[in-house]
Design a protein around this motif. Structure first.
Motif, PDB file in Angstrom:
ATOM      1  N   PRO A  41       0.821  -1.221   0.000  1.00  0.00           N
ATOM      2  CA  PRO A  41       0.000   0.000   0.000  1.00  0.00           C
ATOM      3  C   PRO A  41       0.853   1.269   0.000  1.00  0.00           C
ATOM      4  N   GLY A  42       0.530   2.180  -0.883  1.00  0.00           N
ATOM      5  CA  GLY A  42       1.213   3.455  -0.935  1.00  0.00           C
ATOM      6  C   GLY A  42       2.523   3.446  -1.687  1.00  0.00           C
ATOM      7  N   LYS A  43       2.908   2.295  -2.214  1.00  0.00           N
ATOM      8  CA  LYS A  43       4.178   2.196  -2.929  1.00  0.00           C
ATOM      9  C   LYS A  43       3.948   1.709  -4.348  1.00  0.00           C
ATOM     10  N   GLN A  44       4.918   2.025  -5.201  1.00  0.00           N
ATOM     11  CA  GLN A  44       4.863   1.528  -6.568  1.00  0.00           C
ATOM     12  C   GLN A  44       5.186   0.038  -6.602  1.00  0.00           C
TER      13      GLN A  44
END
Length: 114
Positions: A41-44
């Protein structure tokens, strides 16, 4: 129709092992470069491991010496053996096939937690 179907994800304790498999159909598997990506979550989405059609491997620095990617051209499968798992390995793991363009599987959740 191209299909990549991952399996083998789940909940595992730190230090344990897990084996992910990806079954490919609809492609000439032997000419495709195969790989595993991970997304949290929240990351590429990031590359975890790749294996070219010629047998060259590439690993993220964080998984070197712990993860191993292999392929079976006879069965159109690619496997990611994950050992000594850490909490930071948690994420959704996606199988990918590349030959001019990328195809993706639906992903499988890996959770490393005590």
């Amino acid at each position: 129709q191209v299909q990549l179907v991952e399996s083998g994800g789940g909940l595992v304790q730190p230090g344990r092992s897990l084996r992910l498999s990806c079954a490919a159909s609809g492609i000439i598997f032997s000419i495709y470069d195969m790989g595993w990506y991970r997304q949290t979550p929240g990351k590429q989405r990031e590359l975890v491991a790749a294996l070219t059609s010629g047998g060259v491997t590439n690993y993220a620095e964080s998984v070197k010496d712990r993860f191993t990617i292999t392929r079976g051209n006879a069965k159109n499968t690619v496997v990611l053996q994950m050992n000594s798992l850490k909490a930071e390995d948690t994420g959704v793991y996606y199988c990918t096939a590349y030959y001019g363009r990328n195809f993706w599987g639906q992903g499988t959740q890996v959770t490393v937690s005590s």
